[in-house]
Design an enzyme around this catalytic site. Structure first.
Site, short mmCIF file in Angstrom:
data_model
loop_
_atom_site.label_atom_id
_atom_site.label_comp_id
_atom_site.label_asym_id
_atom_site.label_seq_id
_atom_site.Cartn_x
_atom_site.Cartn_y
_atom_site.Cartn_z
N HIS A 35 -33.14 -106.12 -24.69
CA HIS A 35 -33.03 -105.46 -23.41
C HIS A 35 -34.25 -105.45 -22.90
CE1 HIS A 35 -33.32 -103.78 -27.51
NE2 HIS A 35 -34.44 -103.25 -26.91
N CYS A 36 -35.27 -106.49 -23.19
CA CYS A 36 -36.55 -106.46 -22.69
C CYS A 36 -36.79 -108.09 -22.03
CB CYS A 36 -37.75 -106.31 -23.70
SG CYS A 36 -37.26 -104.94 -24.57
#
Ligand code: SAJ
Length: 436
Positions: free
Chosen positions: A273-274
């Site tokens: 999610h980064c």
């Protein structure tokens, strides 16, 4: 109270610290401040997390339950779903998600919701730090006005606001919240002094920079650096394949250069999610300034093309066995976005499974960390890793190289393995192995 009193409460750890968002960033941070001697209250909208935490249970693999249980028992750490519990907080750390919308632009809804709720309980002599990765300018353009707009509080005099990027590397056994240097950027000089005092009480090394925007940009450089280099090495894999050269051997040999080189490795695509997401916050902001961040766009294009590249490899490998994808049984090994963690967010495995099914393959998966996944409106469950399951498959695909996998055993129990991580290098068995 005054700024001096706030500083004293931070130094003697009598301050109450609030953490908004108890996920893979917020929970370790809450535990760190509680272990430093502060009383900590975590706020999260998910009652499940709040209940488990108040029972002394951890739901984040990197935070052992024993650490949480001890702190909850000592009354140092508690969780709530209500922002009212932040009324007495002296410091509040905002650790909420910053995903992308379907249109690939920033979804700031979690930041807006958290900041607007906090604005109802913000008080004089509170320090507030945004930790969520976001576009440069967010702290001063969004957080400050929403926390001080209509209550007469002045930033740098009454409230102290800063940005400090989270630097959590899930599964990293060497670096955790305590020993990862913390970059901080205060809105004013007074904010800087307060936020340095806050983090110095719980974290080994604090690195002040000149502004929140600088701190926001530091984080985006860190993650864009990874996304672009992973994109580069994924393209190297495609080029080496066309040249008939082994990209893994090339990287291994290049990595012998003792200076000026840092190894990255090709893979099935960019998950988490980064890394796939944060750089697009930067390119989105620059588009508004009429600038096209070409490296970010190109890296994103290459990284998102990798699942298609892997499926083409699978199709070619089946074809070499005289089989079509349609009707073939494909066994996927590992669906987490990287090894030894239990997170599937943005995992390329989901794209690979979706694409294979679209071509008519019958796909099943095994992942020791992921009991089930939601995909295409349905649920898939991890199957047991048995010789029968592998024997039935026309092709096995290694997507996530979990340490738990026994590569020799896998090579002895399948006829065809597409290895997207070069995990079986140095092993041989009955399987024909196809690399990237
Ligand atoms: N990947 C490759 N090739 C590589 C390295 C990674 O394909 O050489 C893939 C991984 O398989 C994964 C994705 O990229 O799908 C992201 O991997 P990652 O190692 O960057 O891990 P994240 O996203 O869990 O954590 C990263 C942190 N990781 C490291 O620095 C090693 C760090 O960049 C950030 O602190 C963190 O994201 C964050 O929260 O921003």
């Amino acid at each position: 109270m005054s700024r001096e009193t706030l500083l004293k409460r931070l130094q003697d750890r009598s301050a109450l610290v609030g953490v908004i968002g108890l996920g893979y960033v917020g929970l370790p941070l809450a535990v760190e401040f509680a272990e430093a001697g502060f009383n900590v209250v975590g706020v999260d909208p998910l009652t499940g997390k709040v209940e488990r935490l108040n029972k002394g249970e951890s739901y984040i693999p990197d935070v052992p339950t024993e650490r949480v249980a001890k702190l909850v028992e000592a009354g140092r750490l508690r969780a709530s779903t209500s922002y009212d519990d932040l009324r007495e907080a002296d410091a509040v750390l905002i650790c909420v998600p910053t995903p992308l919308r379907k249109t690939k632009d920033p979804d700031m809804s979690y930041i807006y919701q958290a900041t607007d709720a906090l604005a109802k309980v913000v008080h004089k002599d509170m320090v507030i730090v945004l930790e969520s990765t976001t576009y440069p300018g967010t702290t001063e353009e969004v957080i400050v006005p929403r926390l001080t707009g209509d209550n007469g509080l002045k930033v740098g005099e009454d409230v102290f606001i800063a940005f400090s990027p989270e630097r959590v590397d899930p599964g990293n056994k060497k670096y955790g919240t305590h020993n990862t240097p913390k970059v901080v950027g205060g809105v004013t000089e007074a904010c800087r002094e307060v936020v340095v005092t806050l983090y110095s009480a719980a974290i080994e090394k604090v690195i002040p920079v000149s502004s929140p925007k600088t701190a926001e940009m530091v984080k985006l450089l860190e993650n864009t650096f990874r996304a672009v280099n992973i994109g580069l090495v994924n393209e190297m894999a495609i080029m080496c394949d066309k040249l008939g050269v082994n990209v893994w051997e090339v990287i291994e040999a290049a990595a012998t250069k003792p200076f000026g080189f840092m190894a990255f490795y090709p893979g099935p695509g960019l998950g988490g999610h980064c890394i796939p997401i944060d750089p697009l916050y930067l390119s989105w902001k620059l588009k508004a300034l009429n600038y096209n961040a070409r490296f970010i766009e190109l890296a994103s294009e290459i990284n998102t093309s990798m699942p298609y590249y892997v499926v083409d490899k699978i199709a070619d490998a089946l074809n070499d066995d005289g089989k079509a994808v349609r009707g073939s049984k494909v066994a996927v090994l590992g669906v987490a976005y990287k090894k030894d963690i239990d997170d599937v967010r943005e995992s390329p495995a989901l794209d690979i499974i979706h694409l294979l099914r679209e071509k008519g393959a019958e796909v099943s998966y095994h992942d020791p960390f992921i009991p089930s996944i939601r995909l295409d409106g349905g649920v898939m469950h991890s199957v047991d890793l048995t010789p029968e399951w592998l024997a039935e498959a026309d092709c096995a695909v290694l997507v996530t190289d979990h340490t738990a996998f026994d590569w020799q055993w896998l090579l002895d129990h399948t006829d065809l393995l597409v290895d997207t991580r070069n995990a079986t290098r140095g092993y041989s068995g009955k399987a024909r192995v196809v690399g990237l």
